[in-house]
Design a protein around this motif. Structure first.
Motif, PDB file in Angstrom:
ATOM      1  N   ARG A 139     -10.197   6.310   1.763  1.00 40.50           N
ATOM      2  CA  ARG A 139     -10.050   5.346   2.856  1.00 40.50           C
ATOM      3  C   ARG A 139      -8.590   4.986   3.128  1.00 40.50           C
ATOM      4  NH1 ARG A 139      -9.162   0.283   0.611  1.00 40.50           N
ATOM      5  NH2 ARG A 139      -9.922  -0.048  -1.531  1.00 40.50           N
ATOM      6  N   ARG A 141      -6.269   6.982   3.518  1.00 40.11           N
ATOM      7  CA  ARG A 141      -5.636   7.974   4.401  1.00 40.11           C
ATOM      8  C   ARG A 141      -5.313   7.365   5.762  1.00 40.11           C
ATOM      9  NH1 ARG A 141      -9.939  12.611   4.167  1.00 40.11           N
ATOM     10  NH2 ARG A 141      -8.764  13.400   5.962  1.00 40.11           N
ATOM     11  N   SER A 142      -5.876   6.213   6.055  1.00 38.56           N
ATOM     12  CA  SER A 142      -5.554   5.526   7.313  1.00 38.56           C
ATOM     13  C   SER A 142      -4.731   4.262   7.071  1.00 38.56           C
ATOM     14  CB  SER A 142      -6.847   5.178   8.065  1.00 38.56           C
ATOM     15  OG  SER A 142      -7.674   4.343   7.255  1.00 38.56           O
ATOM     16  N   ASP A 143      -4.123   4.151   5.890  1.00 37.07           N
ATOM     17  CA  ASP A 143      -3.312   2.977   5.562  1.00 37.07           C
ATOM     18  C   ASP A 143      -2.134   2.856   6.533  1.00 37.07           C
ATOM     19  OD1 ASP A 143      -3.033   1.027   3.032  1.00 37.07           O
ATOM     20  OD2 ASP A 143      -1.024   1.594   3.693  1.00 37.07           O
ATOM     21  N   ARG A 149      -0.550   6.738   2.816  1.00 33.71           N
ATOM     22  CA  ARG A 149      -1.439   7.727   3.464  1.00 33.71           C
ATOM     23  C   ARG A 149      -1.268   9.097   2.821  1.00 33.71           C
ATOM     24  NH1 ARG A 149       0.306   5.296   8.498  1.00 33.71           N
ATOM     25  NH2 ARG A 149       1.597   7.118   8.999  1.00 33.71           N
ATOM     26  N   THR A 153      -4.043  11.276   0.883  1.00 36.50           N
ATOM     27  CA  THR A 153      -4.410  12.602   1.378  1.00 36.50           C
ATOM     28  C   THR A 153      -4.267  13.650   0.277  1.00 36.50           C
ATOM     29  OG1 THR A 153      -3.656  11.984   3.599  1.00 36.50           O
ATOM     30  CG2 THR A 153      -3.922  14.336   3.146  1.00 36.50           C
ATOM     31  N   GLU A 171      -2.316  16.341   8.055  1.00 39.73           N
ATOM     32  CA  GLU A 171      -2.060  14.921   7.825  1.00 39.73           C
ATOM     33  C   GLU A 171      -0.783  14.717   7.006  1.00 39.73           C
ATOM     34  OE1 GLU A 171      -5.350  12.636   6.324  1.00 39.73           O
ATOM     35  OE2 GLU A 171      -6.817  13.795   7.478  1.00 39.73           O
ATOM     36  N   ASP A 175       3.262  13.016   8.220  1.00 40.91           N
ATOM     37  CA  ASP A 175       3.943  11.868   7.608  1.00 40.91           C
ATOM     38  C   ASP A 175       5.176  12.242   6.800  1.00 40.91           C
ATOM     39  OD1 ASP A 175       2.463   9.668   8.519  1.00 40.91           O
ATOM     40  OD2 ASP A 175       0.841  10.105   7.107  1.00 40.91           O
TER      41      ASP A 175
END
Length: 572
Positions: A139, A141-143, A149, A153, A171, A175
């Protein structure tokens, strides 16, 4: 614990104030570790934790550096976990991040995750996510924090679903820019390095190569190029095909120091890029890398480095490789003579002796300097000089009177190499027990005797006793066993020697013995093939850094392939 047992706590206050409590061997450090090891929740630990709220930032930093060290020794430690969690709101960012790491080592993942959910400071959240390692929940991964994130990931890659990898890769890539200088703050590794490790853990060789190439594209910004180089470095250290695949990528970035260092760390890559590297010979690392693959164009620069007293770590390796490659010895030997005679200023005598040893008989012009150093030795036995004379061999006969006064193993070996007199080896072995458990010199002498007239019954027993002990002696004495016993020993030799292929120290000796056996060693061809065709590098546990391990593997692969060709072709 040394010294008298301390009374009171003044010693702890002093140790925290001065920082001595972090210095192994200091009274404060040794007293504290003694008390904590005896009772980790005892009075010393509890007194130490009273400083978590100290008003002095330097004391708190010292305290948490100490607690971090203690956390490595004693995991699952609720008392330290409580202290770490209370410090997650410390006004000092360094203390907060160290406390987060400490919490990760001393508390269960659920507690660390709860602290992460409650934290608002981005750096603290990153440190807590990092402390969770593979337990970062998907969860996150959407921080809102990019580095969190990425960590989530990287923890989400499934080993059993390769189809999910491309989306996760995308992803991470999205970043990478935002993580630069953030995820790797405080000595941690970068997002790219973590990504590379994730690929290694899943054996994603082709994907790692492809992403290294994409990130190292000169069209990308320098930050992303740096991550591409890091992926390339990790790939080259793990997979044997990586240098050939990634050398063109790194050549395109030779204006970057990190790309040059990564490329020249590999012998394979250095050979492939040699022509591109020659214009960069002013860089000592480039010069030594080229020399280490036997490229003679590096000789003048390496000689200059010798005379200048350079501390470049691979300088000796480079000059030895050039000697093996048949480079003209005149300039290196002349430089070594200048250094030994004191005419070269700051040059290293130790390096000079190693260079002369590598050139062997071609170093004979240095006899006057070597003899002068031997005769001028006062306290220590001049073993290095004597070793060089042994490498020179018969051409060093004039130095024999200078060596005979010494009884060291080096002197015995050198006298045998120079004179070829069996009595030198026989007298030494006669003074050794019949049952030998170790002895490199004994193995050398027994092998020489076996090839120059054979072994006596007692000497054969000595050789056999060495061969019974697995390790360096067994590998080194195998040649003597073959020379003395011949085909009768073949089955035992081919059963024992392949185990040394993954040893950079003993492996060459084992290969020499197998080559001596010729066609009788053909049963090991399968072992040699499996080693040489393996995708991943062998692990040698040399105690050196990863680049040294990589070069040992590259060397062993080359030697195994050469040995295989000679064994397969023997008798044809």
């Amino acid at each position: 614990m040394t010294g008298p047992r301390p009374t009171g706590w003044a010693w702890l206050e002093r140790g925290l104030t001065t920082g001595d409590v972090l210095v192994p061997g200091s009274d404060a450090h040794d007293h504290l570790y003694h008390f904590v090891d005896a009772d980790r929740d005892g009075p010393a630990t509890r007194r130490l934790l009273t400083y978590t709220g100290d008003a002095r930032p330097a004391v708190r930093r010292t305290l948490f550096a100490l607690l971090d060290s203690l956390g490595f020794r004693h995991r699952d430690w609720p008392l330290l976990a409580d202290a770490a969690e209370s410090a997650l709101t410390d006004p000092d960012p360094w203390v907060r991040q160290t406390a987060a790491s400490l919490l990760g080592r001393t508390a269960a993942p659920g507690r660390v995750l709860a602290a992460l959910d409650a934290a608002t400071d981005p750096d603290t959240r990153i440190a807590l996510a990092d402390a969770l390692n593979r337990h970062v929940p998907a969860r996150l991964r959407s921080d809102p924090v990019p580095a969190v994130r990425v960590l989530a990931t990287l923890a989400a890659y499934p080993s059993d679903d390769p189809g999910a990898w491309p989306a996760l890769d995308a992803e991470v890539r999205a970043d990478l820019d935002a993580c630069a200088g953030v995820l790797d703050a405080g000595g941690r590794i970068t997002a790219g390095e973590r990504w590379a490790w994730a690929m290694v853990s899943l054996d994603r060789e082709e994907d790692c190569h492809a992403w290294a190439q994409r990130l190292a594209d000169p069209a990308e910004n320098p930050t992303i190029n740096a991550e591409g180089v890091r992926l390339a470095r990790r790939a080259m250290r793990i997979w044997r095909a990586a240098p050939a695949r990634l050398t063109p990528v790194l050549v395109g970035l030779l204006d970057r120091d990190d790309a040059r260092r990564t490329l020249t760390a590999s012998r394979t890559a250095t050979r492939l890029a040699a022509d591109d590297l020659v214009p960069l010979l002013d860089d000592p690392a480039v010069a030594t890398a080229l020399g280490s693959v036997g490229d003679r164009r590096a000789v003048p620069r390496l000689v200059d480095l010798m005379l200048a007293g350079s501390d470049e770590p691979r300088l000796g390796e480079a000059l030895r490789a050039l000697a093996r490659a048949g480079a003209d010895p005149e300039a290196p030997v002349a430089a070594a003579r200048q250094i030994l005679s004191g005419r070269a200023g700051s040059g290293s005598p130790t390096l000079a002796l190693r260079v002369l040893s590598a050139f062997g008989p071609a170093a004979a012009p240095a006899l006057p300097e070597l003899v002068a150093r031997i005769e001028g030795a006062e306290n220590d036995t001049p073993d290095h000089e004597i070793l060089v004379l042994g490498r020179i061999g018969r051409a060093a006969e004039a130095a024999v009177p200078s060596i005979r006064g010494f009884t060291s193993q080096c002197a015995t070996s050198a006298l045998l190499r120079i004179t070829g007199d069996r009595s030198v080896a026989e007298d030494h072995l006669a003074g050794r027990p019949e049952e030998l458990r170790h002895g490199r010199l004994a193995a050398e002498l027994l092998t020489w005797l076996a090839g120059h007239g054979g072994l006596t019954v007692r000497q054969h027993r000595q050789a056999r006793s060495l061969f019974r002990v697995r390790g360096f002696g067994q590998a080194e004495v195998a040649g003597a066993i073959w020379l003395h016993e011949g085909p009768a020993a073949a089955a035992q030799l081919v059963a024992e020697l392949p185990q040394y292929l993954t040893c950079g120290v003993r492996g060459p000796a084992a290969l020499r013995a197998l080559i001596m056996m010729g066609a009788h060693a053909r049963p090991v061809l399968g072992d040699l093939d499996r080693f040489a065709t393996g995708r991943r590098r062998s692990v040698y546990y040399s105690g050196s850094d990863e680049d040294v391990e990589m070069r040992v593997d590259e060397t062993m692969v080359g030697e195994v392939i050469a040995a295989r060709e000679r064994i397969a072709g023997a008798g044809q």
